[in-house]
Write a protein that holds these residues in place. Structure first.
Motif, short mmCIF file in Angstrom:
data_model
loop_
_atom_site.label_atom_id
_atom_site.label_comp_id
_atom_site.label_asym_id
_atom_site.label_seq_id
_atom_site.Cartn_x
_atom_site.Cartn_y
_atom_site.Cartn_z
N THR A 18 0.93 -1.06 -0.13
CA THR A 18 -0.04 0.13 -0.08
C THR A 18 1.03 1.36 0.07
O THR A 18 2.12 1.16 0.20
CB THR A 18 -0.99 -0.01 1.19
N LYS A 19 0.30 2.50 -0.02
CA LYS A 19 1.20 3.47 -0.04
C LYS A 19 1.66 4.07 1.43
O LYS A 19 2.10 5.03 1.56
CB LYS A 19 0.64 4.79 -0.74
N ALA A 76 3.34 8.15 4.95
CA ALA A 76 2.51 7.96 3.66
C ALA A 76 3.45 8.58 2.48
O ALA A 76 4.24 9.23 2.47
CB ALA A 76 1.42 8.69 3.85
N PHE A 77 3.09 7.80 1.29
CA PHE A 77 3.64 8.09 0.12
C PHE A 77 2.43 8.28 -0.92
O PHE A 77 1.51 7.93 -0.91
CB PHE A 77 4.62 6.87 -0.53
N SER A 78 2.84 8.90 -2.06
CA SER A 78 2.02 9.37 -3.11
C SER A 78 1.47 8.21 -3.90
O SER A 78 0.42 7.96 -4.31
CB SER A 78 2.47 10.06 -4.24
N ASP A 79 2.29 6.97 -3.99
CA ASP A 79 1.92 5.47 -4.46
C ASP A 79 2.60 4.33 -3.52
O ASP A 79 3.48 4.44 -3.15
CB ASP A 79 2.03 5.81 -5.77
N PRO A 80 2.08 3.33 -4.01
CA PRO A 80 2.43 2.07 -3.31
C PRO A 80 4.11 2.05 -3.70
O PRO A 80 4.99 1.22 -3.01
CB PRO A 80 1.92 1.04 -3.80
N ALA A 83 6.48 3.44 -1.38
CA ALA A 83 6.55 2.70 0.12
C ALA A 83 7.05 1.34 -0.08
O ALA A 83 8.11 0.99 0.81
CB ALA A 83 5.08 2.30 0.49
N TYR A 104 3.21 -2.65 5.89
CA TYR A 104 2.36 -1.96 5.01
C TYR A 104 1.12 -1.72 5.97
O TYR A 104 0.71 -2.59 6.78
CB TYR A 104 1.97 -2.67 3.92
#
Length: 121
Positions: A18-19, A76-80, A83, A104
């Protein structure tokens, strides 16, 4: 969307990425409060943010949990993919003599720990 490379996710299937990430065992909150004094969490936050941004992906949200004895940092990141890169790079590494563990997180669990992160999950 492209999936991260097969080796990018430590200890889990690609589909579990997940992100949202929790990085555990980075510090001992009780020890930090005694040894580093007030504001110790800001220093850890800065170090983690620089490391993650410089080596893996820019975080959109980062929180040092000052209460949890497991020494958690929520990111948290903008996309997985961000991460996954961070997880692959940090999981199993040693930081201040402790072995880091990454996991995650699902949005509901992340928000339970970081209620102010609504815009980032």
């Amino acid at each position: 969307p492209p999936m991260p490379a097969q080796g990018a996710v430590a200890g889990g299937a690609i589909s579990s990425a997940t992100k949202l990430l929790v990085v555990m065992n980075m510090f001992d909150p009780g020890q930090e409060a005694v040894e580093a004094g007030a504001g110790w969490d800001a220093e850890i936050r800065e170090d983690v943010e620089e490391e993650v941004k410089g080596k893996f992906a820019p975080p959109t949200y980062l929180k040092v949990d000052t209460e949890d004895p497991r020494g958690c940092v929520y990111i948290a990141f903008s996309d997985p993919i961000g991460a996954a890169k961070t997880s692959a790079g940090l999981n199993g590494r040693f930081f201040a003599g402790k072995q880091i563990v990454t996991e995650y997180m699902q949005p509901d669990a992340f928000l339970a720990k970081c209620p102010e992160a609504g815009a980032f999950v």
